[in-house]
Enzyme design. Structure first.
Site, PDB file in Angstrom:
ATOM      1  N   THR A 199       0.762  -1.141   0.098  1.00 19.26           N
ATOM      2  CA  THR A 199       0.038   0.077   0.031  1.00 19.26           C
ATOM      3  C   THR A 199       0.799   1.316   0.043  1.00 19.26           C
ATOM      4  OG1 THR A 199      -0.078  -0.268   2.248  1.00 19.26           O
ATOM      5  CG2 THR A 199      -2.101  -1.139   1.121  1.00 19.26           C
ATOM      6  N   GLY A 200       2.171   1.276  -0.573  1.00 19.09           N
ATOM      7  CA  GLY A 200       2.972   2.452  -0.446  1.00 19.09           C
ATOM      8  C   GLY A 200       3.435   2.797   0.873  1.00 19.09           C
ATOM      9  N   SER A 217       5.812   0.979   2.354  1.00 23.17           N
ATOM     10  CA  SER A 217       7.206   0.395   2.447  1.00 23.17           C
ATOM     11  C   SER A 217       7.274  -0.864   3.089  1.00 23.17           C
ATOM     12  CB  SER A 217       8.313   1.428   2.959  1.00 23.17           C
ATOM     13  OG  SER A 217       8.693   1.989   2.006  1.00 23.17           O
ATOM     14  N   GLY A 218       6.223  -1.603   2.954  1.00 24.38           N
ATOM     15  CA  GLY A 218       6.245  -2.862   3.882  1.00 24.38           C
ATOM     16  C   GLY A 218       7.429  -4.031   3.454  1.00 24.38           C
ATOM     17  N   SER A 219       7.853  -3.832   2.018  1.00 29.32           N
ATOM     18  CA  SER A 219       8.868  -4.528   1.441  1.00 29.32           C
ATOM     19  C   SER A 219      10.111  -4.076   2.342  1.00 29.32           C
ATOM     20  CB  SER A 219       8.802  -4.353   0.165  1.00 29.32           C
ATOM     21  OG  SER A 219       8.980  -3.276  -0.361  1.00 29.32           O
ATOM     22  N   SER A 220      10.379  -2.932   2.373  1.00 31.11           N
ATOM     23  CA  SER A 220      11.759  -2.660   2.844  1.00 31.11           C
ATOM     24  C   SER A 220      11.679  -2.680   4.273  1.00 31.11           C
ATOM     25  CB  SER A 220      12.333  -1.436   2.464  1.00 31.11           C
ATOM     26  OG  SER A 220      11.317  -0.263   2.477  1.00 31.11           O
ATOM     27  N   ALA A 221      10.539  -2.635   4.938  1.00 26.97           N
ATOM     28  CA  ALA A 221      10.455  -2.930   6.437  1.00 26.97           C
ATOM     29  C   ALA A 221      11.133  -4.101   6.806  1.00 26.97           C
ATOM     30  CB  ALA A 221       9.252  -2.499   6.988  1.00 26.97           C
ATOM     31  N   ASP A 239      12.427   5.384   1.557  1.00 30.44           N
ATOM     32  CA  ASP A 239      11.877   4.315   2.057  1.00 30.44           C
ATOM     33  C   ASP A 239      13.040   3.598   3.082  1.00 30.44           C
ATOM     34  OD1 ASP A 239      10.317   4.590   0.069  1.00 30.44           O
ATOM     35  OD2 ASP A 239      10.535   2.437  -0.747  1.00 30.44           O
TER      36      ASP A 239
HETATM   37  N1  LIG Z   1       2.989  -7.389   3.862  1.00 32.67           N
HETATM   38  C1  LIG Z   1       3.915  -8.390   3.205  1.00 32.67           C
HETATM   39  N2  LIG Z   1       4.173  -9.466   3.327  1.00 32.67           N
HETATM   40  C2  LIG Z   1       4.997 -10.032   2.737  1.00 32.67           C
HETATM   41  N3  LIG Z   1       5.596 -10.023   1.827  1.00 32.67           N
HETATM   42  C3  LIG Z   1       5.543  -8.581   1.285  1.00 32.67           C
HETATM   43  C4  LIG Z   1       4.686  -7.570   2.073  1.00 32.67           C
HETATM   44  N4  LIG Z   1       4.375  -6.486   1.498  1.00 32.67           N
HETATM   45  C5  LIG Z   1       5.421  -6.564   0.351  1.00 32.67           C
HETATM   46  N5  LIG Z   1       6.041  -7.702   0.226  1.00 32.67           N
HETATM   47  C6  LIG Z   1       7.039  -8.273  -0.587  1.00 32.67           C
HETATM   48  O1  LIG Z   1       7.630  -7.114  -1.323  1.00 32.67           O
HETATM   49  C7  LIG Z   1       7.434  -7.112  -2.584  1.00 32.67           C
HETATM   50  C8  LIG Z   1       7.290  -5.345  -3.008  1.00 32.67           C
HETATM   51  O2  LIG Z   1       6.283  -4.787  -2.263  1.00 32.67           O
HETATM   52  P1  LIG Z   1       5.952  -3.282  -2.778  1.00 32.67           P
HETATM   53  O3  LIG Z   1       5.196  -3.248  -4.018  1.00 32.67           O
HETATM   54  O4  LIG Z   1       7.381  -2.767  -2.871  1.00 32.67           O
HETATM   55  O5  LIG Z   1       5.228  -3.025  -1.505  1.00 32.67           O
HETATM   56  P2  LIG Z   1       5.303  -1.992  -0.453  1.00 32.67           P
HETATM   57  O6  LIG Z   1       4.836  -0.806  -0.826  1.00 32.67           O
HETATM   58  O7  LIG Z   1       4.423  -2.421   0.825  1.00 32.67           O
HETATM   59  O8  LIG Z   1       6.636  -1.812  -0.018  1.00 32.67           O
HETATM   60  C9  LIG Z   1       6.124  -7.833  -2.833  1.00 32.67           C
HETATM   61  O9  LIG Z   1       6.346  -8.406  -4.079  1.00 32.67           O
HETATM   62  C10 LIG Z   1       6.376  -8.976  -1.886  1.00 32.67           C
HETATM   63  O10 LIG Z   1       7.316 -10.037  -2.317  1.00 32.67           O
HETATM   64  O1  LIG Z   2       6.246   6.292  -5.855  1.00 37.09           O
HETATM   65  C1  LIG Z   2       6.784   6.478  -4.643  1.00 37.09           C
HETATM   66  O2  LIG Z   2       6.353   7.443  -4.144  1.00 37.09           O
HETATM   67  C2  LIG Z   2       7.595   5.375  -3.931  1.00 37.09           C
HETATM   68  O3  LIG Z   2       7.349   3.963  -4.225  1.00 37.09           O
HETATM   69  C3  LIG Z   2       8.087   3.040  -3.928  1.00 37.09           C
HETATM   70  O4  LIG Z   2       7.553   2.935  -2.533  1.00 37.09           O
HETATM   71  P1  LIG Z   2       6.511   1.893  -2.222  1.00 37.09           P
HETATM   72  O5  LIG Z   2       6.225   1.794  -0.660  1.00 37.09           O
HETATM   73  O6  LIG Z   2       6.825   0.360  -2.562  1.00 37.09           O
HETATM   74  O7  LIG Z   2       5.423   2.423  -2.844  1.00 37.09           O
HETATM   75  C4  LIG Z   2       9.754   3.286  -3.902  1.00 37.09           C
HETATM   76  O8  LIG Z   2      10.326   2.509  -3.124  1.00 37.09           O
HETATM   77  C5  LIG Z   2      10.057   4.784  -3.515  1.00 37.09           C
HETATM   78  O9  LIG Z   2      11.332   4.959  -3.244  1.00 37.09           O
HETATM   79  C6  LIG Z   2       9.186   5.815  -4.072  1.00 37.09           C
HETATM   80  O10 LIG Z   2       9.478   7.035  -3.761  1.00 37.09           O
HETATM   81 MG   LIG Z   3       8.099  -1.381  -1.542  1.00 35.36          MG
END
Ligand SMILES: Nc1ncnc2c1ncn2[C@@H]1O[C@H](COP(=O)(O)OP(=O)(O)O)[C@@H](O)[C@H]1O
Ligand SMILES: O=C(O)[C@H]1O[C@H](OP(=O)(O)O)[C@H](O)[C@@H](O)[C@@H]1O
Ligand SMILES: [Mg+2]
Length: 362
Positions: free
Chosen positions: A127-128, A130-134, A177
């Site tokens: 949901t934007g 940053s669940g992935s980088s957390a 992020d």
């Molecule tokens: N809540 C979650 N639980 C497990 N994996 C996740 C989750 N959110 C993201 N990921 C992993 O990170 C990848 C990239 O997510 P991303 O589109 O960057 O979402 P976000 O906006 O949450 O960072 C996904 O394809 C998945 O592999």
């Molecule tokens: O589009 C954006 O603002 C951001 O998109 C990504 O973050 P996400 O949480 O996965 O939507 C990206 O990693 C960021 O650098 C961008 O600013």
């Molecule tokens: Mg992400």
């Protein structure tokens, strides 16, 4: 999940790290394009990663986020349609690889011990926020402590390692992020190309979180893939598309102006900059790529006179209500009617520890 702000990383032999979601306040997505952003670490949601010493190296799939057992084909297909193919396992594996290679290349010796990594998260998926980088950042913190090399891996470099772990998987992402999640708190970030290429990182300036006015967060369970959202604009930018290049420069400039506005507590300026930020994103990405639900979240806020923009690439929106609590109430009612979740933003203070601060240059 444990709600304490920052658990002590070691419990017996186990190491646990908690990393919060992040919200891009101004300038995103110009971080992906040598721009500038102001982002903060959001206490409302977090991911945790646990590391336990073990005989073999084991990456534990999450029981729900890495689902591999289904009640039937219809369940499997529904699940893939709503959440996609991937969970967090690939993120954990990737950061292990990046960490190992970085240590090798920088003559950082790692002991021969093994570990088991597992994770949990309550950050609404994709949901934007940053669940992935957390997840990646929390895992990196565990590895730094397990191998006792935190003092050898500079704080400024860590966001880049986290980003590399996602790039490795083909996810298009930027540094904002990861900087917010490594530093905590509110950070002004400058990703000017020359500096980035010379030093391998941007210039990151922590700001006092008490300078921020009360903010609101709106989100909806509506997973969107940041890689997919970004790919067309990214391609046009790489091809030198004049409109994208100049708009991105303008987006980056909003963060620069925003730094002054925040320092001066000029909140009506802040509101204008936030709105302009979303308008520029909309003109570059187009409504189809952004998605009607995401656009509606921004519009709901604007209809009550609030300023709003995406926290990341879509799925969640950060809102500022310049008229105060009565306007927040109007917004809450509008969100309830639209089916969106709304929460007051809680900002996490900086969480760098003494070892981290010692690695900061300058
Ligand atoms: N809540 C979650 N639980 C497990 N994996 C996740 C989750 N959110 C993201 N990921 C992993 O990170 C990848 C990239 O997510 P991303 O589109 O960057 O979402 P976000 O906006 O949450 O960072 C996904 O394809 C998945 O592999
Ligand atoms: O589009 C954006 O603002 C951001 O998109 C990504 O973050 P996400 O949480 O996965 O939507 C990206 O990693 C960021 O650098 C961008 O600013
Ligand atoms: Mg992400």
């Amino acid at each position: 999940m444990d709600e304490s702000p920052s658990p002590s990383p070691r419990k017996g032999n186990e190491i646990e790290h908690k990393v919060y979601a992040r919200a891009g306040l101004l300038g995103n997505p110009s971080d992906v394009y040598y721009g500038r952003t102001i982002s903060f670490s959001l206490a409302n949601f977090w991911a945790t990663v646990k590391l336990q010493p073990s005989h073999h190296l084991i990456i534990t799939p999450h029981p729900t986020h890495d689902l591999v057992q289904f009640s039937g084909l219809d369940h499997l297909v529904k699940r893939l349609q709503s959440e996609g193919y991937y969970g967090g396992v690939r993120l954990l594996m990737s950061i292990c690889k990046i960490f190992y290679n970085y240590c090798n290349e920088n003559n950082i010796e790692l002991s021969k011990e093994n570990f088991t990594l597992s994770y949990d998260t309550n950050i609404p998926r994709q949901t934007g926020l940053s669940g992935s980088s957390a997840i990646v950042c929390a895992a990196l913190n565990c590895l730094l402590d397990f191998y006792k090399v935190r003092h050898l891996v500079k704080v400024e470099i860590r966001p880049d390692l986290i980003l590399s772990a996602e790039k490795e998987l083909g996810i298009i992402a930027g540094l904002q992020d990861r900087v917010a999640q490594v530093y905590g708190g509110l950070v002004y970030m400058d990703f000017t190309k020359d500096h980035l290429e010379k030093f391998g990182h941007g210039v990151y300036t922590p700001m006092d979180i008490s300078l921020l006015p009360p903010l609101q967060l709106i989100y909806a369970e509506n997973p969107s893939d940041s890689g997919k959202v970004h790919s067309t604009v990214r391609k046009r930018w790489l091809d030198g598309d004049e409109f994208i290049v100049s708009s991105m420069v303008e987006v980056a400039d909003l963060a620069l102006q925003g730094q002054t506005a925040i320092l001066e507590k000029d909140y009506s300026k802040l509101a204008d900059l936030m709105n302009r930020n979303f308008d520029l994103r909309r003109s570059m990405f187009g409504d189809d790529a952004l998605g009607s639900l995401n656009i509606e979240m921004v519009e709901v806020a604007r209809r009550v006179g609030a300023a709003s923009k995406f926290t990341g690439s879509g799925g969640a929106v950060v809102v500022f209500c310049p008229d105060g609590p009565s306007q927040v109430k109007l917004l809450e009612d509008a969100c309830e009617e639209a089916g969106f979740v709304i929460q007051p933003v809680k900002v996490v203070p900086s969480y760098l520890n003494e070892d981290d601060l010692k690695t900061l240059s300058g």
